[in-house]
Motif scaffolding. Structure first.
Motif, PDB file in Angstrom:
ATOM      1  N   MET A   1      50.495  27.363  41.984  1.00 41.65           N
ATOM      2  CA  MET A   1      50.530  28.789  42.245  1.00 41.65           C
ATOM      3  C   MET A   1      49.515  29.469  41.343  1.00 41.65           C
ATOM      4  SD  MET A   1      54.594  29.508  42.749  1.00 41.65           S
ATOM      5  CE  MET A   1      55.090  28.656  41.266  1.00 41.65           C
ATOM      6  N   GLU A   2      48.677  30.318  41.915  1.00 37.91           N
ATOM      7  CA  GLU A   2      47.607  30.929  41.158  1.00 37.91           C
ATOM      8  C   GLU A   2      47.688  32.441  41.279  1.00 37.91           C
ATOM      9  OE1 GLU A   2      43.988  29.322  42.566  1.00 37.91           O
ATOM     10  OE2 GLU A   2      44.745  27.275  42.632  1.00 37.91           O
ATOM     11  N   PRO A   3      47.571  33.177  40.153  1.00 30.95           N
ATOM     12  CA  PRO A   3      47.541  34.633  40.231  1.00 30.95           C
ATOM     13  C   PRO A   3      46.237  35.112  40.817  1.00 30.95           C
ATOM     14  CG  PRO A   3      47.142  33.906  37.990  1.00 30.95           C
ATOM     15  CD  PRO A   3      47.484  32.671  38.771  1.00 30.95           C
ATOM     16  N   VAL A   4      46.273  36.258  41.485  1.00 30.59           N
ATOM     17  CA  VAL A   4      45.091  36.839  42.080  1.00 30.59           C
ATOM     18  C   VAL A   4      44.674  38.053  41.272  1.00 30.59           C
ATOM     19  CG1 VAL A   4      44.131  37.925  44.120  1.00 30.59           C
ATOM     20  CG2 VAL A   4      45.722  36.029  44.354  1.00 30.59           C
ATOM     21  N   THR A   5      43.411  38.106  40.858  1.00 27.48           N
ATOM     22  CA  THR A   5      42.900  39.255  40.121  1.00 27.48           C
ATOM     23  C   THR A   5      42.578  40.359  41.101  1.00 27.48           C
ATOM     24  OG1 THR A   5      41.948  37.806  38.453  1.00 27.48           O
ATOM     25  CG2 THR A   5      41.119  40.060  38.548  1.00 27.48           C
ATOM     26  N   THR A   6      43.078  41.556  40.848  1.00 21.48           N
ATOM     27  CA  THR A   6      42.871  42.668  41.763  1.00 21.48           C
ATOM     28  C   THR A   6      42.271  43.842  41.011  1.00 21.48           C
ATOM     29  OG1 THR A   6      45.081  43.520  41.380  1.00 21.48           O
ATOM     30  CG2 THR A   6      44.808  41.970  43.193  1.00 21.48           C
ATOM     31  N   HIS A   7      41.769  44.814  41.769  1.00 21.80           N
ATOM     32  CA  HIS A   7      41.222  46.026  41.181  1.00 21.80           C
ATOM     33  C   HIS A   7      42.364  46.952  40.763  1.00 21.80           C
ATOM     34  CE1 HIS A   7      37.290  44.708  42.440  1.00 21.80           C
ATOM     35  NE2 HIS A   7      37.744  44.537  43.660  1.00 21.80           N
ATOM     36  N   SER A   8      42.034  48.003  40.025  1.00 17.31           N
ATOM     37  CA  SER A   8      43.060  48.896  39.497  1.00 17.31           C
ATOM     38  C   SER A   8      43.767  49.686  40.574  1.00 17.31           C
ATOM     39  CB  SER A   8      42.443  49.858  38.479  1.00 17.31           C
ATOM     40  OG  SER A   8      41.400  50.597  39.105  1.00 17.31           O
ATOM     41  N   ASN A   9      43.078  49.933  41.704  1.00 16.45           N
ATOM     42  CA  ASN A   9      43.716  50.693  42.782  1.00 16.45           C
ATOM     43  C   ASN A   9      44.544  49.760  43.654  1.00 16.45           C
ATOM     44  OD1 ASN A   9      41.361  49.472  43.601  1.00 16.45           O
ATOM     45  ND2 ASN A   9      40.990  50.934  45.271  1.00 16.45           N
ATOM     46  N   HIS A  10      45.723  49.391  43.145  1.00 18.64           N
ATOM     47  CA  HIS A  10      46.589  48.453  43.858  1.00 18.64           C
ATOM     48  C   HIS A  10      47.028  49.037  45.188  1.00 18.64           C
ATOM     49  CE1 HIS A  10      46.493  46.042  40.345  1.00 18.64           C
ATOM     50  NE2 HIS A  10      47.357  46.748  39.630  1.00 18.64           N
ATOM     51  N   ASP A  11      47.477  48.148  46.069  1.00 17.56           N
ATOM     52  CA  ASP A  11      47.929  48.578  47.393  1.00 17.56           C
ATOM     53  C   ASP A  11      49.181  49.419  47.288  1.00 17.56           C
ATOM     54  OD1 ASP A  11      45.977  47.040  48.747  1.00 17.56           O
ATOM     55  OD2 ASP A  11      47.177  45.249  48.323  1.00 17.56           O
ATOM     56  N   LYS A  81      49.937  31.943  46.391  1.00 18.79           N
ATOM     57  CA  LYS A  81      49.321  32.792  45.376  1.00 18.79           C
ATOM     58  C   LYS A  81      50.138  34.067  45.233  1.00 18.79           C
ATOM     59  CE  LYS A  81      44.491  31.253  45.630  1.00 18.79           C
ATOM     60  NZ  LYS A  81      43.073  31.660  45.824  1.00 18.79           N
ATOM     61  N   TYR A  82      49.935  34.735  44.079  1.00 14.59           N
ATOM     62  CA  TYR A  82      50.613  35.999  43.804  1.00 14.59           C
ATOM     63  C   TYR A  82      49.622  37.159  43.884  1.00 14.59           C
ATOM     64  CZ  TYR A  82      54.214  33.022  41.687  1.00 14.59           C
ATOM     65  OH  TYR A  82      55.186  32.080  41.459  1.00 14.59           O
ATOM     66  N   PHE A  83      50.158  38.342  44.196  1.00 17.53           N
ATOM     67  CA  PHE A  83      49.350  39.557  44.096  1.00 17.53           C
ATOM     68  C   PHE A  83      50.279  40.734  43.846  1.00 17.53           C
ATOM     69  CE2 PHE A  83      50.581  39.214  48.498  1.00 17.53           C
ATOM     70  CZ  PHE A  83      50.781  40.522  48.932  1.00 17.53           C
ATOM     71  N   PRO A  84      49.801  41.767  43.110  1.00 23.66           N
ATOM     72  CA  PRO A  84      50.645  42.925  42.806  1.00 23.66           C
ATOM     73  C   PRO A  84      50.413  44.073  43.779  1.00 23.66           C
ATOM     74  CG  PRO A  84      48.730  42.965  41.398  1.00 23.66           C
ATOM     75  CD  PRO A  84      48.575  41.754  42.289  1.00 23.66           C
ATOM     76  N   LEU A  85      51.439  44.877  43.983  1.00 21.13           N
ATOM     77  CA  LEU A  85      51.316  46.143  44.684  1.00 21.13           C
ATOM     78  C   LEU A  85      51.305  47.271  43.650  1.00 21.13           C
ATOM     79  CD1 LEU A  85      53.743  45.589  47.698  1.00 21.13           C
ATOM     80  CD2 LEU A  85      51.261  45.337  47.656  1.00 21.13           C
ATOM     81  N   ARG A  86      51.219  48.514  44.102  1.00 18.65           N
ATOM     82  CA  ARG A  86      51.109  49.640  43.167  1.00 18.65           C
ATOM     83  C   ARG A  86      52.316  49.741  42.244  1.00 18.65           C
ATOM     84  NH1 ARG A  86      49.148  55.525  44.978  1.00 18.65           N
ATOM     85  NH2 ARG A  86      47.186  54.375  44.880  1.00 18.65           N
ATOM     86  N   ASP A  87      53.482  49.304  42.750  1.00 15.95           N
ATOM     87  CA  ASP A  87      54.673  49.401  41.909  1.00 15.95           C
ATOM     88  C   ASP A  87      54.718  48.309  40.840  1.00 15.95           C
ATOM     89  OD1 ASP A  87      55.165  47.144  43.398  1.00 15.95           O
ATOM     90  OD2 ASP A  87      56.858  47.974  44.499  1.00 15.95           O
ATOM     91  N   VAL A 108      48.840  26.949  60.420  1.00 20.49           N
ATOM     92  CA  VAL A 108      49.371  27.248  59.094  1.00 20.49           C
ATOM     93  C   VAL A 108      50.363  28.407  59.246  1.00 20.49           C
ATOM     94  CG1 VAL A 108      48.836  28.132  56.790  1.00 20.49           C
ATOM     95  CG2 VAL A 108      47.321  26.446  57.866  1.00 20.49           C
ATOM     96  N   ALA A 109      51.570  28.207  58.728  1.00 20.56           N
ATOM     97  CA  ALA A 109      52.580  29.271  58.718  1.00 20.56           C
ATOM     98  C   ALA A 109      52.455  30.046  57.420  1.00 20.56           C
ATOM     99  CB  ALA A 109      53.976  28.676  58.860  1.00 20.56           C
ATOM    100  N   VAL A 110      52.431  31.379  57.513  1.00 23.13           N
ATOM    101  CA  VAL A 110      52.204  32.246  56.353  1.00 23.13           C
ATOM    102  C   VAL A 110      53.387  33.200  56.194  1.00 23.13           C
ATOM    103  CG1 VAL A 110      50.664  33.953  55.296  1.00 23.13           C
ATOM    104  CG2 VAL A 110      49.707  32.147  56.766  1.00 23.13           C
ATOM    105  N   TRP A 111      53.838  33.339  54.950  1.00 23.60           N
ATOM    106  CA  TRP A 111      54.907  34.301  54.643  1.00 23.60           C
ATOM    107  C   TRP A 111      54.560  35.027  53.361  1.00 23.60           C
ATOM    108  CZ3 TRP A 111      58.372  34.488  50.432  1.00 23.60           C
ATOM    109  CH2 TRP A 111      59.402  35.443  50.556  1.00 23.60           C
ATOM    110  N   VAL A 112      54.895  36.304  53.303  1.00 25.21           N
ATOM    111  CA  VAL A 112      54.699  37.116  52.105  1.00 25.21           C
ATOM    112  C   VAL A 112      56.030  37.757  51.747  1.00 25.21           C
ATOM    113  CG1 VAL A 112      53.562  39.134  51.115  1.00 25.21           C
ATOM    114  CG2 VAL A 112      52.273  37.570  52.581  1.00 25.21           C
ATOM    115  N   GLY A 113      56.393  37.689  50.469  1.00 22.56           N
ATOM    116  CA  GLY A 113      57.635  38.309  50.017  1.00 22.56           C
ATOM    117  C   GLY A 113      57.657  38.443  48.512  1.00 22.56           C
ATOM    118  N   GLY A 114      58.741  38.967  47.992  1.00 18.51           N
ATOM    119  CA  GLY A 114      58.886  39.115  46.559  1.00 18.51           C
ATOM    120  C   GLY A 114      58.999  37.773  45.866  1.00 18.51           C
TER     121      GLY A 114
END
Length: 377
Positions: A1-11, A81-87, A108-114
């Protein structure tokens, strides 16, 4: 599992506690050529990845989706992989490969959740592969969805054998166009559609969605497909009235009736006077013709498909295994449909006794011979 680097303006979060469904992305051609075939319970006919519920809910997820799917398909292993939202809450994108019968990753089956959310049950995703001759092999999930006989893993199943299980296959011509003969029409590169069949009883109706792509050329051409159950998401297709009529035709004992697609040369319906007829087992095998008979069949398909003639009668010799003797047949062809997808009805009569089992060493043929030879009560 790898963290994803994101910009400051999160989703923006999609919801306070988003629940995103499984998305199925086909990789039938290659890991780098992907489209969506199922989003939650809704089928998608080769849609772009940016139209998925995952991509629409999060710009970060949209950027991650393609590369992570390609990585999962290339490695044939689950990836996440992980990614953050604005919260500032982390979300997890999980990808699971769906292996086909020859080892290629079909989807490929894809799921996104907490991060703390349990992984929901994945949808049942079948994978099938047809040879240029229309012989199918499949993974166990496709066996389950197609309700193949117990112990039979859809290995070497013919087109008529597979289609016989379905009550409705509305776009059968479109599916068959994947196998067009080069001298009659250009073969299609992709097809998607629905098919309806009953499971354990007449009221247990299931609607399947099938998305297929062709890969390769000439004798190396194969057709790969992904199959999912979409029961309840849309109205079943309409039955082909010609097919309904053909299946209800009375058939003289000792004869068989075949429905032939002239642009492929495929028999896609094989009907006999009763399930116990020795000819019933012929649906389970592709015939081999001797050289003269092969030429006769090809010329007949071409003549009927191009409107040169409406009927044809000839004797041919077939066998279903190189170790078996040639069987002489009388075949009477009648053109029953023209246009873009010409069809022919063939009355087939063996001119010599039929051995039982029809093909030596075939379990299905042996089982049928045993049933026919069993004493009647």
């Amino acid at each position: 599992m790898e963290p994803v680097t994101t910009h400051s303006n999160h989703d923006e979060p999609a919801a306070a506690s988003p629940i995103w469904p499984w998305v199925v992305i086909e990789t039938l051609t290659s890991p780098d050529e992907t489209t969506v075939v199922l989003d939650g319970a809704s089928p998608r006919a080769f849609s772009r990845l940016n139209r998925t519920s995952v991509a629409r809910a999060s710009a970060t997820a949209a950027r991650m989706l393609g590369p992570l799917v390609a990585e999962c398909a290339s490695m044939s292993k689950p990836r996440d992989k992980y990614f953050p939202l604005r919260d500032d809450q982390l979300r997890r994108m999980m990808t699971i490969p769906v292996l086909g019968p020859s080892g290629h990753v079909h989807a490929v089956a894809v799921w996104v959740g907490g991060v703390e959310e349990p992984l929901p049950r994945t949808p049942i995703i079948g994978a099938i592969e047809w040879s240029v001759k229309g012989l199918a092999v499949a993974n166990p999930a496709a066996q389950y969805l197609f309700r193949a006989p117990q112990g039979d893993l859809l290995t070497g199943h013919t087109i008529p054998e597979m289609l016989a299980a379905f009550d409705i296959w509305p776009d059968r011509p479109g599916f068959l166009s994947l196998f067009n003969l080069e001298n009659l029409d250009v073969a299609a590169d992709q097809w998607s559609g629905t098919a309806t069949l009953h499971y354990d009883n007449p009221t247990d109706t299931h609607e399947l969605f099938i998305a297929a792509r062709a890969v390769g050329t000439g004798p190396n051409r194969v057709v790969r497909a992904v199959v999912t159950d979409i029961t309840g998401t849309q109205n079943p297709g309409h039955a082909d009235l010609t097919l309904v009529a053909v299946r209800a035709m009375p058939i003289t004992p000792g004869h068989a009736v075949a429905l032939a697609d002239l642009k492929t040369g495929f028999i896609h319906e094989w009907l006999t006077s009763s399930p116990s007829s020795p000819l019933a087992a012929w649906r389970h095998h592709n015939p081999e013709f001797d050289d003269n008979s092969k030429l006769d069949v090809v010329q007949t398909c071409f003549a009927l498909a191009t409107g040169v003639r409406d009927t044809a009668t000839h004797e041919v010799r077939v066998r279903f295994d190189p170790a078996d003797d040639w069987i002489p047949l009388l075949a009477k062809w009648t053109l029953i449909g023209g246009g873009d997808r010409p069809q022919a009805l063939i009355d087939v009569t063996p001119l010599a006794p039929i051995s039982a089992p029809m093909v030596t060493g075939c379990r299905m043929c042996q089982d049928m011979a045993n049933r026919n030879n069993a004493p009647h009560q």
